[in-house]
Design a protein around this motif. Sequence first.
Motif, PDB file in Angstrom:
ATOM      1  N   ARG A 160      14.269  -2.805   0.677  1.00 29.82           N
ATOM      2  CA  ARG A 160      14.522  -1.826   1.595  1.00 29.82           C
ATOM      3  C   ARG A 160      13.701  -1.013   1.047  1.00 29.82           C
ATOM      4  O   ARG A 160      12.849  -0.939  -0.115  1.00 29.82           O
ATOM      5  CB  ARG A 160      16.005  -1.093   0.314  1.00 29.82           C
ATOM      6  N   SER A 161      13.303  -0.434   2.193  1.00 31.53           N
ATOM      7  CA  SER A 161      11.958   0.425   1.818  1.00 31.53           C
ATOM      8  C   SER A 161      12.134   2.045   3.135  1.00 31.53           C
ATOM      9  O   SER A 161      13.203   1.935   3.689  1.00 31.53           O
ATOM     10  CB  SER A 161      10.560  -0.300   2.855  1.00 31.53           C
ATOM     11  N   ARG A 162      11.481   2.780   2.599  1.00 33.49           N
ATOM     12  CA  ARG A 162      11.436   3.621   3.202  1.00 33.49           C
ATOM     13  C   ARG A 162       9.684   4.679   2.632  1.00 33.49           C
ATOM     14  O   ARG A 162       9.166   4.604   2.041  1.00 33.49           O
ATOM     15  CB  ARG A 162      12.399   4.804   1.998  1.00 33.49           C
ATOM     16  N   THR A 166       0.759  -1.112   0.571  1.00 33.58           N
ATOM     17  CA  THR A 166      -0.461  -0.164   0.226  1.00 33.58           C
ATOM     18  C   THR A 166       0.716   1.405   0.321  1.00 33.58           C
ATOM     19  O   THR A 166       1.839   1.320   1.067  1.00 33.58           O
ATOM     20  CB  THR A 166      -0.619  -0.013   1.032  1.00 33.58           C
ATOM     21  N   GLU A 167       0.432   2.582  -0.796  1.00 38.87           N
ATOM     22  CA  GLU A 167       1.311   3.545  -1.156  1.00 38.87           C
ATOM     23  C   GLU A 167       1.056   4.635  -0.262  1.00 38.87           C
ATOM     24  O   GLU A 167       2.283   5.225   0.142  1.00 38.87           O
ATOM     25  CB  GLU A 167       1.050   3.488  -2.397  1.00 38.87           C
ATOM     26  N   THR A 168      -0.262   4.618   0.548  1.00 36.35           N
ATOM     27  CA  THR A 168      -0.490   6.122   0.894  1.00 36.35           C
ATOM     28  C   THR A 168      -2.159   6.193   1.803  1.00 36.35           C
ATOM     29  O   THR A 168      -2.663   5.282   1.028  1.00 36.35           O
ATOM     30  CB  THR A 168      -0.322   7.576   0.219  1.00 36.35           C
ATOM     31  N   LYS A 197       2.764   7.593   4.250  1.00 37.55           N
ATOM     32  CA  LYS A 197       2.543   7.428   2.317  1.00 37.55           C
ATOM     33  C   LYS A 197       4.575   7.092   2.551  1.00 37.55           C
ATOM     34  O   LYS A 197       5.108   7.113   3.643  1.00 37.55           O
ATOM     35  CB  LYS A 197       3.218   8.842   1.676  1.00 37.55           C
ATOM     36  N   ARG A 198       3.769   5.812   1.476  1.00 37.01           N
ATOM     37  CA  ARG A 198       5.543   4.859   1.750  1.00 37.01           C
ATOM     38  C   ARG A 198       6.244   5.688   0.295  1.00 37.01           C
ATOM     39  O   ARG A 198       4.989   5.453  -1.085  1.00 37.01           O
ATOM     40  CB  ARG A 198       5.458   3.611   0.819  1.00 37.01           C
ATOM     41  N   LEU A 232       4.173  -0.130   7.183  1.00 39.57           N
ATOM     42  CA  LEU A 232       4.709   1.220   8.019  1.00 39.57           C
ATOM     43  C   LEU A 232       4.221   2.401   8.329  1.00 39.57           C
ATOM     44  O   LEU A 232       2.492   2.212   7.606  1.00 39.57           O
ATOM     45  CB  LEU A 232       4.932   2.131   6.105  1.00 39.57           C
ATOM     46  N   ALA A 233       3.606   2.033  10.052  1.00 38.06           N
ATOM     47  CA  ALA A 233       3.067   2.660  10.471  1.00 38.06           C
ATOM     48  C   ALA A 233       3.432   3.959  11.746  1.00 38.06           C
ATOM     49  O   ALA A 233       4.258   4.591  11.206  1.00 38.06           O
ATOM     50  CB  ALA A 233       3.103   1.237  12.167  1.00 38.06           C
ATOM     51  N   GLY A 234       2.555   5.036  11.894  1.00 39.56           N
ATOM     52  CA  GLY A 234       2.704   6.174  12.049  1.00 39.56           C
ATOM     53  C   GLY A 234       1.355   6.001  12.984  1.00 39.56           C
ATOM     54  O   GLY A 234       0.480   5.739  13.206  1.00 39.56           O
ATOM     55  N   ASN A 235       1.477   7.077  14.417  1.00 40.61           N
ATOM     56  CA  ASN A 235       1.262   8.087  14.995  1.00 40.61           C
ATOM     57  C   ASN A 235       1.758   9.180  15.281  1.00 40.61           C
ATOM     58  O   ASN A 235       2.112   9.658  15.635  1.00 40.61           O
ATOM     59  CB  ASN A 235       1.048   6.755  16.347  1.00 40.61           C
ATOM     60  N   VAL A 236       0.676  10.021  16.574  1.00 42.62           N
ATOM     61  CA  VAL A 236       0.882  10.945  16.654  1.00 42.62           C
ATOM     62  C   VAL A 236      -0.072  11.543  17.813  1.00 42.62           C
ATOM     63  O   VAL A 236      -1.225  11.183  18.009  1.00 42.62           O
ATOM     64  CB  VAL A 236       0.408  12.360  15.830  1.00 42.62           C
TER      65      VAL A 236
END
Length: 261
Positions: A129-131, A69-71, A257-258, A234-238
């Motif tokens: 390799r991911s970003r 998944t990209e975004t 976003k990946r 890819l995970a995020g939180n705020v």
Amino acid sequence: MKLTRTLVLTLATATGLSLASGIAGAESDGWIHYRVPVLADAQQVTIQGALNERGVCEIPMSSELSPTTETASIDEIAHNPDTCTSKVLVSSTEVADEAESDTDKSEGAATPQLSAGVAGDANIQAVTRSRGYYKSYYEDPVQLDVNSVSNWTEWSWNGSSVLSSPGPTGGYNYGWYSPSGWSKKENNWTNTYTSAQTSVSSYVHYRNGSFCATIDTHTYYNRNNVHGRKNGVLAGNVSAEKSGGCTRLLSFHTKIKRTKN
């Protein structure tokens, strides 16, 4: 006691709903509505928050992307400070980021947290390799990004470990719109990893002394986090807080976003 809001965003998989934007600043039955772009694939979600021990309204939210998944994004369209509830739109539609008038950027290699264990080069096989990055930001009624925090991570993974070679890197990008009075007051960031995931994290405090006449307005990102996991997720939180004058004019948003896989 007047509530100060803290947002911690939860991102779900988007569906194919098309929803109209709200009217910035309009109130109905205690709801403050915000204008956002109409996204064809958006899903509306109502999230119930709760007061913490400091009397702050917290609404739990976070986001994840699978390796394919990209975004994805989440946009606050309404908030009820009396009930500590927010309505948000969740979408996988790409929306271009706005350029801020002032920015700080930094990047560097991640520091291993050895107590949790770090995979060595011997474990490298079928390596990817991911970003990617996780961005959170506040908007004013004319949909201008007034300040933001973005953290990014790049890592190698093989399904069972985050690899130490090639090692993870990460960084941050802070943005604020100085023409309307915003400035950056304080910040710090960390960049670490274990065999399970990378962790890039920022704290930032912004201030505006002219946004609301004689009452200062503050926003706090405490903290904005992004993680690259051993399985490629890819995970995020705020956790973000707004306080001071005219805070009802500010809506909250996130994007994950990946950028490499």
